[in-house]
Design an enzyme around this catalytic site. Structure first.
Site, PDB file in Angstrom:
ATOM      1  CB  SER A  74      -0.995   0.010   1.156  1.00  0.00           C
ATOM      2  OG  SER A  74      -0.350  -0.235   2.371  1.00  0.00           O
ATOM      3  CG  HIS A 107      -1.349   3.855   3.913  1.00  0.00           C
ATOM      4  ND1 HIS A 107      -2.657   3.649   4.271  1.00  0.00           N
ATOM      5  CD2 HIS A 107      -0.864   2.621   3.607  1.00  0.00           C
ATOM      6  CE1 HIS A 107      -2.944   2.367   4.192  1.00  0.00           C
ATOM      7  NE2 HIS A 107      -1.877   1.725   3.799  1.00  0.00           N
TER       8      HIS A 107
END
Length: 167
Positions: free
Chosen positions: A104, A158
């Site tokens: 991610s 992230h």
């Protein structure tokens, strides 16, 4: 690569009773400080379960298909890997008690590229007109902020990936 590594880990898990690729590749701050620096790289190719893998691969499919239109294969790979690496590094710097894994951070880097091209790039207006990417941009921003209210999500990974892709 992500799917193949996940499949190998499943095979090893069925054969030996544990997931050696996760065991030797997951981002673990203590082990990185002890010298396992490769974990800053390998963690971005590992996934906890099939839902984690599927979510990341679907995101990679959609974001990747947009970003790849505007970059060479080499540029795409560099953005992906550097975003993932920077996400892992930022996570390592701030998540001292956690383990982390997943693509991610690298995928959020592609989101950073998308946001930059849409709103700040030299040809942002023509980029916005070339495709309807507003929903993808919304999903990137949503995922960044969703992680702030949901436990168990590596927000540093992230945001680190997003920042690297943006720049």
């Amino acid at each position: 690569i992500n799917v193949c590594i996940f499949a190998l880990d499943l095979i090893f898990s069925a054969r030996y009773g544990y997931k050696p690729l996760q065991y030797y590749g997951i981002q673990n701050t203590t082990l990185i400080l002890d010298g396992d620096v490769w974990r800053l790289f390998t963690a971005m190719f590992l996934h906890a379960d099939i839902a984690h893998l599927a979510g990341n691969m679907i995101s990679l499919l959609y974001l990747g298909s947009v970003v790849r239109k505007y970059y060479t294969d080499l540029e795409f790979i560099i953005v992906y890997l550097l975003s993932g690496l920077f996400g892992c590094f930022l996570s390592f710097m701030f998540l001292t008690e956690s383990f982390s894994l997943g693509a991610s951070g690298a995928i959020m880097g592609l989101g950073g590229v998308l946001i930059y091209r849409m709103f700040f790039g030299e040809y942002s207006k023509s980029f916005r007109q070339a495709g309807n990417y507003l929903m993808l941009a919304f999903m990137v921003i949503y995922n960044l902020f969703y992680g702030l209210i949901r436990t168990g999500i590596d927000n540093y990974g992230h945001f680190g990936g997003f920042i690297a892709g943006f720049f």
